[in-house]
Every structure is written in C-alpha cells, then in structure tokens.
Design a protein around this motif. Sequence first.
Motif, PDB file in Angstrom:
ATOM      1  N   ASP A   1       0.872  -1.171   0.000  1.00  0.00           N
ATOM      2  CA  ASP A   1       0.000   0.000   0.000  1.00  0.00           C
ATOM      3  C   ASP A   1       0.915   1.228   0.000  1.00  0.00           C
ATOM      4  N   ARG A   2       1.498   1.522  -1.172  1.00  0.00           N
ATOM      5  CA  ARG A   2       2.448   2.629  -1.286  1.00  0.00           C
ATOM      6  C   ARG A   2       1.732   3.942  -1.063  1.00  0.00           C
ATOM      7  N   PRO A   3       2.238   4.836  -0.265  1.00  0.00           N
ATOM      8  CA  PRO A   3       3.472   4.791   0.520  1.00  0.00           C
ATOM      9  C   PRO A   3       3.210   4.544   2.000  1.00  0.00           C
ATOM     10  N   HIS A   4       2.152   3.827   2.329  1.00  0.00           N
ATOM     11  CA  HIS A   4       1.729   3.726   3.726  1.00  0.00           C
ATOM     12  C   HIS A   4       2.177   2.454   4.441  1.00  0.00           C
ATOM     13  N   ARG A   5       2.144   1.308   3.728  1.00  0.00           N
ATOM     14  CA  ARG A   5       2.302   0.037   4.435  1.00  0.00           C
ATOM     15  C   ARG A   5       2.850  -1.024   3.499  1.00  0.00           C
ATOM     16  N   LEU A   6       3.702  -1.871   4.080  1.00  0.00           N
ATOM     17  CA  LEU A   6       4.286  -2.991   3.346  1.00  0.00           C
ATOM     18  C   LEU A   6       4.337  -4.178   4.299  1.00  0.00           C
ATOM     19  N   VAL A   7       3.834  -5.332   3.852  1.00  0.00           N
ATOM     20  CA  VAL A   7       3.855  -6.531   4.680  1.00  0.00           C
ATOM     21  C   VAL A   7       4.523  -7.638   3.871  1.00  0.00           C
TER      22      VAL A   7
ATOM     23  N   GLU B   1       5.979  -6.191   9.091  1.00  0.00           N
ATOM     24  CA  GLU B   1       5.059  -5.146   8.674  1.00  0.00           C
ATOM     25  C   GLU B   1       5.760  -3.809   8.877  1.00  0.00           C
ATOM     26  N   VAL B   2       5.839  -3.025   7.812  1.00  0.00           N
ATOM     27  CA  VAL B   2       6.482  -1.719   7.867  1.00  0.00           C
ATOM     28  C   VAL B   2       5.446  -0.674   7.480  1.00  0.00           C
ATOM     29  N   THR B   3       5.348   0.387   8.295  1.00  0.00           N
ATOM     30  CA  THR B   3       4.446   1.484   7.964  1.00  0.00           C
ATOM     31  C   THR B   3       5.254   2.772   7.826  1.00  0.00           C
TER      32      THR B   3
END
Length: 151
Positions: A80-86, A104-106
């Motif tokens: 979910d660029r640029p909000h969240r990466l799992v 999980e990176v936000t």
Amino acid sequence: MTTDTTLDLRATRVLPATPEEVFDAYTDAEKQKIWFSILDEEPGVVEIEVDLRVGGQQTAVWGPDRDTLFRETQTFLVIDRPHRLVTESTGSSPDGMTMTTHIEVTFEAHGDGTLMSVVQTGFPSVEVRDFFAENAWVGAFDRITAFLTRS
C-alpha cells in the motif's frame, strides 16, 4: 494456539523525507544497492532483485565477500504505497542458520519527515530478536537516513 509476543520486535525511526521517498528507498532495488553499503568503509557484495507486486519477491544477497554471504528473500503480502508494506521474510546467514519471520512496515508523515515503524514477528529466540532490534534494524535505519541525506 497462542503466540509468544515476547519474541516480537518493534522499531521506529523518523526519517528525513516524505513517506513516498522513504517507501521508494526501502523497496527500489537500485536505491537499496546504494544504501545497503553506503556506510561501509570497504565495499562488499550487494545484489538485490525486486518484483514489487503482491506475491512478488525481493531477494537480497550481501556480505563482505563471496565466502561470507547473507541471503534474504521476502515475499510481498501487502503493498500500500506509501503507507504500508507486509512481507514474509526467509533469511540465511553464512553459518547456515535460517529463519522465517513476518514483517510489517508502515510509513507515516511526521512533521517534515516520515515515521517508519517496523513490527517483525516469528523470531526463534530472544537473542535473535535482540540482535535484529539492536543491530539489523538500527543499521538499516542509519543507512537509509544516510542515503536520504546524501548530497
């Protein structure tokens, strides 16, 4: 089944760029090749390939020389660029140890920068978790900061 949350890692850092710039630095192979080694006095081996799509993978191989390589393959579960990466991450060290964790990176706008937050779960022991908390993620944050602030 219960999950042992004592093995969860939580790390945050405010980085000097927009969420889009931080997300792209974290996920773009060419940018990663720079920041992975930006603080090294002697360049080592850094090879990275990224297929940034759900179900795609990022593979990174790095180390001081060809005989001492770390490898990590992350499978993208949520983008979910640029909000969240799992991702699900499977890594191996030169001594043959392997482990799989969930990351999980936000990326959240914070003043003039971005609050990058990491939650990583699935560590096999407190010692491995602490190594990642005190070394791996601190080093990654330091390197991304150096990349984002280079002239």
